[in-house]
Scaffold this motif. Structure first.
Motif, PDB file in Angstrom:
ATOM      1  N   TYR A 254       0.848  -1.188   0.000  1.00  0.00           N
ATOM      2  CA  TYR A 254       0.000   0.000   0.000  1.00  0.00           C
ATOM      3  C   TYR A 254       0.886   1.242   0.000  1.00  0.00           C
ATOM      4  O   TYR A 254       2.035   1.203   0.454  1.00  0.00           O
ATOM      5  N   THR A 257      -1.104   6.959  -1.158  1.00  0.00           N
ATOM      6  CA  THR A 257      -2.107   7.347  -2.167  1.00  0.00           C
ATOM      7  C   THR A 257      -3.514   6.933  -1.737  1.00  0.00           C
ATOM      8  O   THR A 257      -4.501   7.589  -2.092  1.00  0.00           O
ATOM      9  N   ILE A 258      -3.608   5.843  -0.997  1.00  0.00           N
ATOM     10  CA  ILE A 258      -4.924   5.408  -0.497  1.00  0.00           C
ATOM     11  C   ILE A 258      -5.610   6.558   0.227  1.00  0.00           C
ATOM     12  O   ILE A 258      -6.827   6.753   0.088  1.00  0.00           O
ATOM     13  N   GLU A 259      -4.832   7.339   0.988  1.00  0.00           N
ATOM     14  CA  GLU A 259      -5.412   8.454   1.745  1.00  0.00           C
ATOM     15  C   GLU A 259      -5.532   9.716   0.894  1.00  0.00           C
ATOM     16  O   GLU A 259      -6.544  10.419   0.944  1.00  0.00           O
ATOM     17  N   LYS A 262      -8.494   9.483  -1.428  1.00  0.00           N
ATOM     18  CA  LYS A 262      -9.765   9.623  -0.709  1.00  0.00           C
ATOM     19  C   LYS A 262     -10.027  11.089  -0.367  1.00  0.00           C
ATOM     20  O   LYS A 262     -11.160  11.561  -0.439  1.00  0.00           O
ATOM     21  N   GLN A 287      -0.422   2.563  -7.790  1.00  0.00           N
ATOM     22  CA  GLN A 287      -1.337   3.711  -7.802  1.00  0.00           C
ATOM     23  C   GLN A 287      -2.667   3.364  -8.460  1.00  0.00           C
ATOM     24  O   GLN A 287      -3.720   3.858  -8.035  1.00  0.00           O
ATOM     25  N   GLU A 289      -4.224   0.747  -8.198  1.00  0.00           N
ATOM     26  CA  GLU A 289      -5.019   0.115  -7.140  1.00  0.00           C
ATOM     27  C   GLU A 289      -5.398   1.127  -6.060  1.00  0.00           C
ATOM     28  O   GLU A 289      -6.561   1.189  -5.629  1.00  0.00           O
ATOM     29  N   ASP A 290      -4.446   1.928  -5.649  1.00  0.00           N
ATOM     30  CA  ASP A 290      -4.682   2.788  -4.478  1.00  0.00           C
ATOM     31  C   ASP A 290      -5.588   3.987  -4.777  1.00  0.00           C
ATOM     32  O   ASP A 290      -6.200   4.540  -3.857  1.00  0.00           O
ATOM     33  N   GLY A 292      -8.171   3.585  -6.616  1.00  0.00           N
ATOM     34  CA  GLY A 292      -9.489   2.974  -6.757  1.00  0.00           C
ATOM     35  C   GLY A 292      -9.875   2.609  -8.170  1.00  0.00           C
ATOM     36  O   GLY A 292     -11.018   2.265  -8.440  1.00  0.00           O
ATOM     37  N   LYS A 296      -7.407  -3.883  -5.034  1.00  0.00           N
ATOM     38  CA  LYS A 296      -6.052  -4.295  -4.650  1.00  0.00           C
ATOM     39  C   LYS A 296      -5.823  -5.772  -4.985  1.00  0.00           C
ATOM     40  O   LYS A 296      -6.641  -6.631  -4.650  1.00  0.00           O
TER      41      LYS A 296
END
Length: 381
Positions: A254, A257-259, A262, A287, A289-290, A292, A296
């Motif tokens: 991870y 980028t997940i955050e 969002k 990226q 995946e992260d 969206g 994942k």
């Protein structure tokens, strides 16, 4: 409000870095229809050893102002590594909207060929972490070995193959063929990527950026009357920082980028093209995946079943990315931002996405990918 931009890229620039920076500023100001006297703000992130010989400016925005005779109202040294310039654009917009300045230069890059060619990068006084002496007990090729571990773990967890990673390189190379700024423009195949030598297992040479000399300059200004560029705005923005080293994260597959994605909270169905940081093939896949775009673990199948070229159903890194232009001063943020602006202004000759109105950018920075910036550009309607 981005009224001018320029990217000057060289495998090896013969004069001092400050001369290279002047080339970029002059071209960006000409596009903007502005002069040095119009500038009242400077934001910068400069590679180490970038200006006079192998010397480094301690406070780049102030010393750039001094050299070029600029007296800024505001300066900002933004240091997130590669995506810093994306953060500068957001800060410049906010500063101008608040009335703190009228015209701000956003600068990223440097002259690093002397460091690259002498292999001195690992021997400087820069450290990645206050705990480097405890974490990095073995020799490594930072950041290549770090990303190689991620690629290996992604493969072990999800079955992602070398061939699937290679497809990213192949499709980006297709995008680069007609990009005049690309250093690598010959078509390649998956077989070519897998036949290139292993640099750090499992990453092959054709999956890794090549560090070059280069500067990107972006002029953000409320003065638009002399610029022919579209009135591009920021549609969404988010950034995230994970200060601890990846060894302390829940899992290295991870990224922050997940955050940041969002926080940007943007409907991906509205996006016409993606410009994703591409220091390595696995960086692009993480990226995807992260942000969206795909669940994942399923990015390998995704790249097999979609066309990522500028002609495709999911255009990604439409100019070939820094995998093909080279990476200026070890930082690719300017490469993806320049390409986004070319696309939005219908200036991407030979690699233009049809009817490009919204571009989603994501940058990942620092040697161990601890900083991310998500930026969506387009016209507000």
């Amino acid at each position: 409000m981005i009224v001018g931009f320029s990217g000057k890229l060289y495998k090896k620039y013969e004069k001092d870095g400050i001369e290279l920076l002047k080339e970029a500023i002059d071209e960006a100001l000409e596009m903007a229809g502005l002069t040095y006297s119009d500038i009242d703000g400077i934001m910068a992130n400069i590679g180490r050893g970038s200006f006079h010989g192998n010397k480094t400016y301690l406070n780049p925005p102030a010393q750039i102002g001094e050299y070029f005779g600029i007296k800024p109202k505001i300066i900002d040294h933004v240091q997130y590594g590669g995506p810093s310039v994306l953060a500068m654009i957001y800060r410049a917009y906010k500063a101008i909207s608040a009335g703190d300045a009228d015209t701000i230069l956003c600068v990223q890059g440097g002259k690093i060929s002397h460091i690259r060619d002498s292999n001195q990068f690992q021997k400087t006084d820069i450290i990645d972490s206050p705990f480097d002496d405890f974490i990095k007990v073995y020799d490594q090729m930072s950041p290549i070995s770090d990303y190689a571990m991620v690629a290996y773990r992604h493969s072990k967890l999800f079955g992602t193959t070398d061939e699937q990673r290679a497809l990213v390189a192949v499709m980006q190379r297709y995008n680069a063929i007609n990009n005049q700024k690309a250093m690598f423009r010959d078509p390649i195949t998956v077989k070519d990527v897998l036949a290139s030598r292993i640099v750090s297992y499992p990453l092959h040479l054709l999956e890794i950026v090549y560090p070059i000399d280069g500067f990107h300059v972006f002029v953000v200004s409320k003065r638009t009357s002399k610029s022919a560029l579209r009135n591009i705005d920021i549609l969404a923005y988010g950034e995230a920082h994970w200060p601890n080293p990846p060894a302390e994260w829940d899992d290295i597959i991870y990224t922050p980028t997940i955050e940041s994605a969002k926080r940007a909270s943007f409907n991906l169905n509205r996006v016409d093209a993606f410009e994703l940081y591409d220091s390595f093939t696995i960086t692009v896949m993480l990226q995807m995946e992260d942000i969206g775009l795909v669940e994942k673990g399923k990015v390998g199948h995704f790249v097999e079943s979609h066309d990522l070229t500028y002609k495709g159903d999911v255009p990604i890194n439409t100019g070939g990315g820094s995998l093909n232009t080279g990476q200026p001063a070890y930082m690719s943020g300017g490469v993806i931002l320049e390409e986004a602006l070319l696309q939005l202004n219908n200036m991407a000759n030979g690699h233009q996405v049809s009817d490009a109105n919204v571009i989603f950018l994501n940058g990942i920075g620092w040697w161990s990918r601890r900083h991310t910036v998500t930026l969506v550009l387009g016209e507000k309607k």
